[in-house]
Design a protein around this motif. Structure first.
Motif, short mmCIF file in Angstrom:
data_model
loop_
_atom_site.label_atom_id
_atom_site.label_comp_id
_atom_site.label_asym_id
_atom_site.label_seq_id
_atom_site.Cartn_x
_atom_site.Cartn_y
_atom_site.Cartn_z
N LEU A 28 0.85 -1.19 0.00
CA LEU A 28 0.00 0.00 0.00
C LEU A 28 0.89 1.24 0.00
N VAL A 29 0.49 2.24 -0.78
CA VAL A 29 1.15 3.55 -0.77
C VAL A 29 0.16 4.57 -0.20
N ILE A 30 0.62 5.34 0.78
CA ILE A 30 -0.19 6.40 1.38
C ILE A 30 0.42 7.75 1.02
N ILE A 31 -0.43 8.66 0.56
CA ILE A 31 -0.02 10.03 0.31
C ILE A 31 -0.71 10.90 1.36
N ALA A 32 0.09 11.53 2.22
CA ALA A 32 -0.45 12.20 3.41
C ALA A 32 -0.66 13.70 3.20
N GLY A 33 -0.99 14.10 1.97
CA GLY A 33 -1.41 15.47 1.73
C GLY A 33 -0.42 16.33 0.98
N ASP A 34 -0.94 17.45 0.47
CA ASP A 34 -0.21 18.37 -0.40
C ASP A 34 0.39 17.65 -1.60
N LEU A 35 -0.49 16.98 -2.34
CA LEU A 35 -0.07 16.43 -3.62
C LEU A 35 0.34 17.55 -4.56
N LEU A 59 -3.92 5.06 -0.94
CA LEU A 59 -4.86 5.84 -0.14
C LEU A 59 -4.25 7.22 0.03
N ALA A 60 -5.11 8.24 0.18
CA ALA A 60 -4.58 9.60 0.26
C ALA A 60 -5.54 10.52 1.00
N VAL A 61 -4.98 11.60 1.50
CA VAL A 61 -5.76 12.77 1.90
C VAL A 61 -5.13 13.98 1.22
N THR A 62 -5.89 15.03 1.05
CA THR A 62 -5.33 16.27 0.55
C THR A 62 -4.71 17.06 1.69
N GLY A 63 -3.87 18.03 1.31
CA GLY A 63 -3.29 18.94 2.30
C GLY A 63 -3.89 20.33 2.15
N ASN A 64 -3.38 21.25 2.91
CA ASN A 64 -3.91 22.62 2.88
C ASN A 64 -3.64 23.33 1.56
N CYS A 65 -2.62 22.87 0.81
CA CYS A 65 -2.30 23.50 -0.47
C CYS A 65 -2.99 22.84 -1.66
#
Length: 217
Positions: A28-35, A59-65
């Motif tokens: 699994l690859v997780i992207i923890a925001g600010d793609l 799996l991912a979440v977005t970041g503030n940017c």
């Protein structure tokens, strides 16, 4: 389960090829925001396409940017875990994107009260053991929310969630100058640092943590 976590990409996809073999070897690859860097769906797609060349399990979440359009794109691809929990092979993954308001305006921010609602909704009907938390906004009072001037800018609500539910790991980012591994109770707090600094987090997990570290490439 072998998990690779990257964060704070900010649209710079060049380093991804350098860890292609690492991504391919993960379950699994997780992207923890600010793609992206204030980008929308097209920019998010570029990042996901680049990661997806090596591993489709993301799996991912977005970041503030990241904008709402980027968040919507992740949701459309069914990889967005902001405000929800998904179970994979007996492990629960709970997500919270965005950040608290920043000194400079960014498009994806929440108040502490809004984070309370996000976490409350994410747990409906879910069993929490074992759990991984993916929160772009770090919890308050760790090395991972500490600015270079010594000020702690983390979230009280994220910390309270960790103290209450004690996930195995909280993967975070956002504060570029605060990479490292800290703890809150039994929970490991991990900010691998921006991908552009050529670093990522590695987790080997069965019922507990077998190996957890920040690696350079």
């Amino acid at each position: 389960m072998k998990i690779i976590v990257i964060v704070d990409i900010h649209g710079n996809i060049k380093p991804i090829d350098s860890i292609g073999d690492v991504l391919s070897s993960a379950d699994l690859v997780i992207i923890a925001g600010d793609l992206t860097h204030f980008g929308g769906g097209n920019e998010a797609r570029e990042v996901l396409d680049e990661v997806g060349k090596y591993n489709k399990n993301i799996l991912a979440v977005t970041g503030n940017c990241d904008t709402k359009e980027a968040d919507d794109y992740l949701t459309g691809k069914n990889i967005n875990i902001h405000g929800r929990t998904v179970d994979i092979d007996g492990v629960s993954f709970t997500g919270a994107g965005g950040s608290l308001p920043c000194p400079s305006p960014t498009p994806n921010v929440y108040t502490e009260e809004e984070y309370e609602d996000i976490f409350e909704g994410s747990l409906e009907g879910k069993n929490g053991s074992p759990r991984i938390l993916v929160s772009h906004q770090p919890p308050l009072g760790t090395l991972n929310d500490k600015l270079s001037n010594g000020q702690h800018v983390g979230s009280r609500t994220v910390r309270e969630f960790i103290e209450r539910y004690q996930p195995l790991v909280c993967f975070t980012g956002h504060i570029h100058e605060a990479p490292g591994i800290d703890t809150i109770g039994e929970t490991k707090i991990v900010n691998p640092g921006p991908l552009g600094t050529r670093s990522y987090a590695y987790l080997d997990l069965t019922e507990g943590i077998n190996e957890l570290e920040i690696r350079k490439f």
